[in-house]
Write an enzyme that holds these catalytic residues in place. Structure first.
Site, PDB file in Angstrom:
ATOM      1  N   HIS A   1       1.056  -1.601   0.193  1.00 55.43           N
ATOM      2  CA  HIS A   1      -0.175   0.283  -0.235  1.00 55.43           C
ATOM      3  C   HIS A   1       0.709   1.350   0.260  1.00 55.43           C
ATOM      4  O   HIS A   1       1.999   1.169   1.167  1.00 55.43           O
ATOM      5  CB  HIS A   1      -0.960  -0.257   1.619  1.00 55.43           C
ATOM      6  CG  HIS A   1      -1.920   1.008   1.544  1.00 55.43           C
ATOM      7  ND1 HIS A   1      -1.139   2.662   1.778  1.00 55.43           N
ATOM      8  CD2 HIS A   1      -3.877   1.021   1.127  1.00 55.43           C
ATOM      9  CE1 HIS A   1      -1.923   2.846   2.063  1.00 55.43           C
ATOM     10  NE2 HIS A   1      -3.841   2.516   1.383  1.00 55.43           N
TER      11      HIS A   1
ATOM     12  N   CYS B   1      -4.902   2.290  -3.215  1.00 57.27           N
ATOM     13  CA  CYS B   1      -3.030   3.728  -3.167  1.00 57.27           C
ATOM     14  C   CYS B   1      -2.597   2.123  -3.528  1.00 57.27           C
ATOM     15  O   CYS B   1      -1.550   1.682  -2.420  1.00 57.27           O
ATOM     16  CB  CYS B   1      -4.017   3.306  -1.419  1.00 57.27           C
ATOM     17  SG  CYS B   1      -4.736   4.764  -1.401  1.00 57.27           S
TER      18      CYS B   1
ATOM     19  N   LYS C   1      -9.196  -0.176  10.520  1.00 60.43           N
ATOM     20  CA  LYS C   1     -10.531  -1.600  10.272  1.00 60.43           C
ATOM     21  C   LYS C   1     -10.458  -2.929  10.825  1.00 60.43           C
ATOM     22  O   LYS C   1     -10.711  -3.820  10.889  1.00 60.43           O
ATOM     23  CB  LYS C   1      -8.982  -1.542   8.782  1.00 60.43           C
ATOM     24  CG  LYS C   1      -9.158  -0.708   8.053  1.00 60.43           C
ATOM     25  CD  LYS C   1      -7.746  -1.267   7.263  1.00 60.43           C
ATOM     26  CE  LYS C   1      -7.120  -0.336   6.772  1.00 60.43           C
ATOM     27  NZ  LYS C   1      -7.775   0.383   5.535  1.00 60.43           N
TER      28      LYS C   1
ATOM     29  N   ASP D   1       3.479  -4.554   7.476  1.00 59.39           N
ATOM     30  CA  ASP D   1       2.313  -3.033   7.887  1.00 59.39           C
ATOM     31  C   ASP D   1       1.275  -5.251   7.722  1.00 59.39           C
ATOM     32  O   ASP D   1       0.257  -5.498   7.017  1.00 59.39           O
ATOM     33  CB  ASP D   1       2.244  -3.300   6.193  1.00 59.39           C
ATOM     34  CG  ASP D   1       0.737  -2.720   6.278  1.00 59.39           C
ATOM     35  OD1 ASP D   1      -0.064  -2.326   6.644  1.00 59.39           O
ATOM     36  OD2 ASP D   1       0.438  -1.402   4.861  1.00 59.39           O
TER      37      ASP D   1
ATOM     38  N   GLN E   1      -4.248  -4.808   7.573  1.00 62.76           N
ATOM     39  CA  GLN E   1      -5.718  -6.186   6.699  1.00 62.76           C
ATOM     40  C   GLN E   1      -5.118  -6.847   7.439  1.00 62.76           C
ATOM     41  O   GLN E   1      -6.317  -7.585   7.937  1.00 62.76           O
ATOM     42  CB  GLN E   1      -5.162  -6.459   5.229  1.00 62.76           C
ATOM     43  CG  GLN E   1      -5.334  -4.806   4.896  1.00 62.76           C
ATOM     44  CD  GLN E   1      -6.780  -4.203   4.167  1.00 62.76           C
ATOM     45  OE1 GLN E   1      -7.607  -5.641   4.758  1.00 62.76           O
ATOM     46  NE2 GLN E   1      -6.712  -3.088   4.043  1.00 62.76           N
TER      47      GLN E   1
HETATM   48  N1  PLP Z   1      -2.083  -0.432   4.657  1.00 67.45           N
HETATM   49  C1  PLP Z   1      -2.236  -1.166   3.914  1.00 67.45           C
HETATM   50  C2  PLP Z   1      -2.301  -2.278   3.140  1.00 67.45           C
HETATM   51  C3  PLP Z   1      -3.412  -0.440   3.882  1.00 67.45           C
HETATM   52  O1  PLP Z   1      -4.374  -1.251   3.331  1.00 67.45           O
HETATM   53  C4  PLP Z   1      -4.069   0.797   4.357  1.00 67.45           C
HETATM   54  C5  PLP Z   1      -5.655   1.073   4.331  1.00 67.45           C
HETATM   55  O2  PLP Z   1      -5.914   1.026   3.716  1.00 67.45           O
HETATM   56  C6  PLP Z   1      -2.564   1.428   5.432  1.00 67.45           C
HETATM   57  C7  PLP Z   1      -1.880   0.483   5.476  1.00 67.45           C
HETATM   58  C8  PLP Z   1      -3.474   2.748   5.479  1.00 67.45           C
HETATM   59  O3  PLP Z   1      -3.914   2.386   6.236  1.00 67.45           O
HETATM   60  P1  PLP Z   1      -4.097   4.110   6.919  1.00 67.45           P
HETATM   61  O4  PLP Z   1      -5.109   4.624   6.282  1.00 67.45           O
HETATM   62  O5  PLP Z   1      -5.304   3.009   8.225  1.00 67.45           O
HETATM   63  O6  PLP Z   1      -3.503   5.012   8.218  1.00 67.45           O
END
Ligand code: PLP
Length: 406
Positions: free
Chosen positions: A122, A364, A225, A199, A202
Site C-alpha cells: 500500500h 493506493c 479497520k 504492515d 489488513q
Molecule cells: N496498509 C494497508 C495494507 C492498507 O490497506 C491501508 C489502508 O487502506 C494502509 C496501510 C493505511 O492505513 P491508514 O490509512 O489507516 O493509515
C-alpha cells in the site's frame, strides 16, 4: 458458536437501507463498521469521563488516563507482545510507518543502503521509503508476486544484499488478499541481520497475530479497520529497535524536562507520543479489540474463510469476471474486473444502486496496478459480520452490471 446474526445486531449501521435496499457493506478493506459497544465507549468517554491525559491533578484526568492507558495492555494482548511498553499509540498505520521512516530509518540508513518492498505494498508502506530515496539516496528493491498473487518468502530473502537495511512488507494484501509468510521472511532476514517492518493493516483484522512468533521488528495496525474509530492505531516495536529509534514528533508528553539548552525525553513508549493524543479514539479502539477477542480471532478467521470459499465458488460461475489474486488460502478480499468496456467505477455505481458498497480504483497500490497491467479494479472485502446471503446479493448485482455493460 459463532452467531453471525447476533454479531450483525451489534452493528447498528447494518440495519439501514441504501438506495432503498438493505445495506450490503463489502468495503471493509477500506474501513470497517463499528459495533454499539465501541459507539457507547466513545459516547461514555465524551459524556462522562473526558479530560486530557497524563496531566493527572484531578479526578477526570486520572480517569481518562486510566481508560486510555489500559488500551496499551489490550493491544499488547491482541498482538501477543511481551510487554505493553512495546506498543506505541498513533493515528493509524500511515503514521506508524512514517514514524519508523523518520525515527529509525533516516538516522540509521545512508546513501546506497537498500530497502526491500513487495510490489503489492500500500502507498502507506511505499511513500515513506520514497522519502528516504529522494532525500538520502536510499535504494528501493522490489520483489514481484507470481501470477496467482502469491509472494515467495525465499524471493524476498534472496533479494537481501550486504546493503539491505530493512524489509518493509505487508502481512496481507489489501487488493489481492494474499497472505504473506512474514514469519519465514523474518527468520531469513534476521539470519542476515536485517530488520523487518510488517504492515498489519489488513491481516490483524482477519487472523490471529502473534508478533513474538512472527518475530517482527515493527508491526503496524490501524484502528478503523479493526472495528474501532478512525484516527486510532498502534505500532509494535521490538525493544532493541526502540532503543535505536529517535522521536519523530516533538512536543508535550514525550519529554521529561525542557530547558533553553536541551531536553530530557520521557521513557519509551511515551517518548514517541507527542502532544495530546486521540484519547477517545484509542479508548474506542481498546473496546474494539476486546470485542474481537471476545469473539475469538480464530472463530472470526474461520467465518471469513467460509465466506471466502463461498465467494470463490460463486465467482467461478461468472466467466466474465477476472479475479486478481487466486491463492486459495487468501483473506476474504476480492479485486476484480469485468470483461467488456465496464470501468470499475461504473460497476461499483450499479452495485451501489442495489445497496452493495464496494470500492473501485487503485486502492493506493500504484506499483501493483502497474504489475497487473490495470488502471483500476473493483474490490469486495469481507468482515466478521458478512453473510453468504450478502454474497448472493453481490453476485446478483454483478450479473445486472454485466447485463447492462457486457
Ligand atoms: N496498509 C494497508 C495494507 C492498507 O490497506 C491501508 C489502508 O487502506 C494502509 C496501510 C493505511 O492505513 P491508514 O490509512 O489507516 O493509515
Amino acid at each position: 458458536m459463532y452467531n453471525v446474526a447476533k454479531i450483525r445486531a451489534d452493528f447498528p449501521i447494518l440495519s439501514r437501507e441504501v438506495n432503498g435496499k438493505p445495506l450490503v457493506y463489502l468495503d471493509n478493506g477500506a474501513s470497517a463498521q463499528k459495533p454499539q459497544v465501541v459507539i457507547d465507549a466513545i459516547t461514555r468517554s465524551y459524556a462522562n469521563e473526558y479530560a486530557n491525559v497524563h496531566r493527572g491533578l484531578h479526578y477526570l484526568s486520572n480517569l481518562a488516563t486510566d481508560n486510555y492507558e489500559a488500551v496499551r495492555g489490550k493491544i499488547a494482548k491482541f498482538l501477543n507482545a511481551v510487554s505493553e511498553n512495546n506498543i506505541i499509540f498513533n493515528s493509524g498505520t500511515t503514521e506508524g510507518i512514517n514514524m519508523v521512516a523518520y525515527g529509525w530509518a533516516m538516522p540509521n540508513l545512508k546513501a546506497g543502503d537498500e530497502i526491500i518492498l513487495s510490489v503489492m505494498e500500500h502507498h502507506a508502506n511505499i511513500v515513506p521509503w520514497h522519502f528516504l530515496r529522494e532525500r538520502q539516496g536510499v535504494v528501493l528493491t522490489w520483489v514481484d508476486v507470481d501470477a496467482t498473487g502469491a509472494l515467495d518468502p525465499q524471493a524476498v530473502i534472496d533479494a537481501i544484499t550486504p546493503k539491505t537495511k530493512l524489509i518493509a512488507i505487508t502481512h496481507m494484501s489489501n487488493v489481492l488478499g494474499t497472505k504473506v509468510d512474514v514469519k519465514s521472511i523474518c527468520a531469513g532476514a534476521h539470519a542476515k541481520d536485517v530488520p523487518v517492518l510488517v504492515d498489519g493493516s489488513q491481516s490483524a483484522v482477519h487472523m490471529a497475530v502473534d508478533v513474538q512468533d512472527i518475530d517482527a521488528d515493527f508491526y503496524a495496525i490501524t484502528g478503523h479497520k479493526l472495528y474501532g474509530p478512525s484516527g486510532s492505531g498502534a505500532i509494535y516495536v521490538k525493544p532493541e529497535r526502540m532503543a535505536e529509534m529517535q522521536p519523530f514528533l516533538g512536543g508535550g508528553d514525550m519529554i521529561r524536562e525542557v530547558s533553553k539548552d536541551g531536553v530530557v525525553y520521557n521513557d519509551s513508549p511515551m517518548k514517541f507520543e507527542a502532544g495530546t493524543p486521540g484519547i477517545v479514539q484509542m479508548i474506542g479502539l481498546g473496546t474494539a479489540v476486546d470485542y474481537m477477542m471476545d469473539h475469538g480471532m480464530e472463530a472470526i478467521a474461520s467465518h471469513e474463510n467460509s465466506l471466502r470459499d463461498y465467494a470463490i465458488s460463486k465467482l467461478a460461475g461468472l466467466n466474465w469476471i477476472n479475479v486478481q489474486g487466486t491463492t486459495p488460502d487468501k483473506g476474504a478480499i476480492f479485486s476484480f474486473t469485468m470483461d467488456g468496456a465496464a470501468h470499475p467505477h461504473d460497476i461499483s455505481t450499479i452495485l451501489d444502486k442495489k445497496g452493495v458498497a464496494v470500492r473501485a480504483g487503485q486502492h493506493c497500490t500504484g506499483p501493483l496496478m502497474e504489475h497487473l497491467g490495470l488502471n483500476a479494479t473493483c474490490r469486495a472485502s469481507f468482515a466478521m459480520y458478512n453473510t453468504t446471503a450478502e454474497i448472493d446479493i453481490w453476485i446478483d448485482a454483478l450479473e445486472l452490471a454485466h447485463d447492462l455493460f457486457g
